[in-house]
Design a protein around this motif. Structure first.
Motif, PDB file in Angstrom:
ATOM      1  N   ASP A 122       0.809  -1.229   0.000  1.00  0.00           N
ATOM      2  CA  ASP A 122       0.000   0.000   0.000  1.00  0.00           C
ATOM      3  C   ASP A 122       0.836   1.270   0.000  1.00  0.00           C
ATOM      4  OD1 ASP A 122       0.982  -0.230   2.538  1.00  0.00           O
ATOM      5  OD2 ASP A 122      -0.960  -0.272   3.558  1.00  0.00           O
ATOM      6  N   LYS A 123       2.158   1.132   0.136  1.00  0.00           N
ATOM      7  CA  LYS A 123       3.042   2.292   0.055  1.00  0.00           C
ATOM      8  C   LYS A 123       3.690   2.413  -1.320  1.00  0.00           C
ATOM      9  CE  LYS A 123       4.135   2.328   4.991  1.00  0.00           C
ATOM     10  NZ  LYS A 123       5.215   2.207   6.004  1.00  0.00           N
ATOM     11  N   GLU A 154       5.591   0.135  -2.673  1.00  0.00           N
ATOM     12  CA  GLU A 154       6.853  -0.613  -2.758  1.00  0.00           C
ATOM     13  C   GLU A 154       6.602  -1.966  -3.407  1.00  0.00           C
ATOM     14  OE1 GLU A 154       8.829  -0.968   0.966  1.00  0.00           O
ATOM     15  OE2 GLU A 154       9.238   1.181   1.140  1.00  0.00           O
TER      16      GLU A 154
END
Length: 654
Positions: free
Chosen positions: A79-80, A82
């Motif tokens: 969710d970031k 990455e």
């Protein structure tokens, strides 16, 4: 206007806006991924899926091709934003042996592109793995913070050696990335304390690794090693902890599984000095009342020279309840017990034991088998868990431990009930080694090669400081040779290749982990049967097989007894090479070969000429004027043969 109507209208607008925003972000992410991984529009299908994990909300992106031989791509993003993993699958076969030189820099470049924020914290291992069958190079990157290794935080990158294309990226970390600034600082006093605790609690001991040779035969290797290689010192709590959650209550092992063979029902009456099934049941009831259970299965098994009764019971009212036991057929010793238990939410397998149950454990072991205590080291027992304790007591004969052997049991802290018990003793007594390098020398070797140091490890999603061996190793008691968890493939580099006829081929084989130990090649040195099997083991099987397996294959193919130090002639080495690679029929070939091609052709019989001429024609054997089939096969000869075999196109070779 109605307030309720206005609220609903605003909610609808917000919902539609958020959906458009999400779709817009998703579209941008797809564009980013396609650009990053050079994904074109040739795929038949594409889909996106959401999934939850300990890392939070994850998104999987999938590109497919429907037809056979197509390429598929899977990417997982957290969710970031990455990238957690990337995999490219293709059915293309490797067609040649590629030179992997320079591939490390290619992998480094991909790491920086995929993970630009954190790439500098991941250090490439100086060893890599190259797989000639798949044509892949595999590289490992270990995270370091404050110059300390972070256990369990690695990146693996796979490169296609044919086109230097990325085919795999995988992060091992299963929790959200933790910033370097949130890691605790280490100091020298902690490290010194760690050394003391490690020596006291986890230091090396001398012992044997017993392995089966089949047909009830065993052999041993004498080592200096840790009793449990998966243990570390928690520097803050000053206690022993596991480097990963594989607590002592593993899946219940089948008692004496290795070497176990069933005695047929009709043969039980012929077995002498073995108690009856009824006597075995009577012995079981000394440990567990069988009321409410019915016998479901029973069988007599032979383990080495011993016979073991196995009895399994099922609940009469609840068929989901099972109890199993094993009783020695002669001594009536209990060797296995597993009874139904109730799950308790307060049970913590990784917790600290709250009650000393040493007496209860010793009493049970003595009841299970008189005299067994003399073959166990209670001073080295491992205990974990609260409410239910998981205990392992290692086997020790004289001054030597038997790695992997011992007694495991689970005991409830309140009821003091033994819920699980298993005795794992290999039916073999090892012989003391003829030579011993000594504990201090072994520690010097193990601590250097295994990298005894302060490290970080994640516990409950937080980094803590630990001390121990980064890569646990075992040191051979006689030779000082190191074996253990290196985590990567060994490469061979030689300083005397200028004397070889095939320096480039040997250099490439060495990068694949195909070669001999040491830094000198000694090109004209005659090979032995052990040398031959060692190199083919490395060449034909990614990761290698046990030498014992190779010996069995060798003896089956040749019909001859293996002799490790026996020198191999060029003819014999060529013959074994063909057989190991699946060629058939050369033994029956007639002499149809041109006698003028080699002036010593007449000195070789039909079978010898069949193999030698065939090897020459295929480019496996480099000869001019003479076959020299009866001369010893040299290291150069063998390396050239293996290189050429690996370099054949599959359809041409088989």
């Amino acid at each position: 206007m109605n307030k309720k109507y206005i609220s609903l209208l605003l909610a609808l607008i917000l919902f539609v806006t958020s959906c458009v925003f999400a779709e817009g972000n998703e579209e941008k992410e797809v564009v980013r991924l396609k650009k990053l991984f050079s994904i074109d529009d040739s795929f038949d299908q594409f889909d996106v899926e959401k999934q939850s994990s300990e890392l939070g909300e994850m998104t999987g992106y999938h590109w497919y091709n429907n037809g056979p031989g197509g390429t598929n791509i899977d990417i997982l993003v957290d969710d970031k934003g990455e990238i957690r993993s990337y995999r490219k699958y293709t059915e293309e076969e490797n067609k040649k042996l590629y030179d992997p030189q320079g591939l490390e820099e290619v992998a480094d470049k991909y790491l920086k592109e995929i993970y630009p924020k954190g790439a500098k914290e991941y250090i490439r291992d100086d060893k890599a793995s190259y797989f000639e069958k798949s044509g892949q190079g595999r590289f490992y990157y270990q995270r370091k913070v404050n110059d300390l290794v972070v256990l369990g935080d690695t990146i693996e990158i796979n490169i296609n050696m044919a086109n230097k294309e990325l085919i795999g990226f995988e992060r091992s970390l299963e929790i959200p990335t933790i910033s370097a600034k949130d890691f605790p600082k280490a100091d020298k006093s902690l490290t010194e304390k760690g050394k003391q605790l490690f020596e006291k609690e986890l230091g090396l001991v001398k012992g044997f690794q017993i392995f089966s040779k089949g047909k009830g035969l065993y052999d041993e290797i004498p080592y200096y090693a840790m009793l449990n290689e998966n243990k570390l010192i928690d520097l803050k709590q000053e206690k022993v902890i596991r480097r990963q959650e594989d607590f002592l209550q593993e899946e219940a092992k089948e008692v004496a599984a290795d070497g176990l063979s069933l005695v047929e029902q009709k043969g039980i009456d012929k077995v002498k000095d073995v108690i009856s099934k009824e006597e075995a049941e009577k012995r079981i009831q000394e440990f567990f009342p069988l009321k409410g259970f019915k016998l479901e299965r029973s069988f007599l098994s032979k383990y080495g020279e011993d016979h073991i009764w196995r009895m399994e019971y099922m609940g009469e009212k609840d068929e989901g309840q099972w109890a199993s036991f094993a009783i020695h057929g002669k001594t009536k010793a209990l060797t296995h017990l597993s009874i139904p238990t109730k799950n308790d939410e307060k049970q913590d397998p990784s917790g600290t034991p709250k009650v000393d149950l040493s007496k209860e454990v010793k009493d049970f072991v003595d009841k299970a088998e008189k005299g067994l205590e003399d073959h166990l080291d209670f001073g080295k027992k491992e205990i974990e868990g609260s409410l239910v304790q998981f205990i392992h007591i290692p086997r020790k004969e004289g001054e030597f431990y038997y790695f992997g052997d011992g007694v495991s049991l689970n005991i409830h802290e309140k009821t003091k009930e033994i819920q699980y018990y298993n005795k794992e003793f290999t039916p073999y007594m090892a012989k003391a080694p003829k030579k011993d390098i000594g504990l201090e020398k072994a520690k010097e070797i193990a601590y250097k090669e295994g990298k005894l140091s302060t490290m970080y490890m994640y516990v409950d999603k937080k980094p803590i400081l630990v001390f121990g061996l980064e890569n646990p190793v075992r040191v051979h008691m006689e030779t000082g040779k190191v074996e253990g968890n290196s985590g990567s493939q060994k490469s061979f580099i030689y300083r005397d290749l200028k004397d070889s006829k095939y320096p480039k081929e040997i250099e490439i084989l060495g990068r694949y982990g195909i070669g001999f130990s040491g830094d000198t090649w000694d090109s004209k040195k005659a090979i032995t049967e052990k040398d031959l099997l060692t190199l083919y083991n490395q060449a034909l099987y990614d990761g290698g097989r046990d030498l014992e397996d190779m010996i069995r294959i060798f003896e089956k193919l040749t019909g001859e007894k293996y002799s490790s130090d026996k020198e191999v002639s060029t003819f014999y080495g060529t013959k074994i090479s063909f057989k190991l690679n699946g060629f058939k029929g050369l033994d029956q070939m007639k002499d149809v070969f041109n006698p003028k091609l080699f002036k010593d052709s007449g000195k070789h019989n039909d079978q010898e000429k069949a193999y030698l001429y065939s090897a020459y024609a295929m480019g496996l054997l480099d000869r001019e004027g003479e076959l020299k089939g009866h001369d010893p096969m040299t290291r150069d000869d063998l390396a050239h043969m293996i290189y050429q075999i690996l370099n054949f196109k599959t359809e041409e070779f088989y």
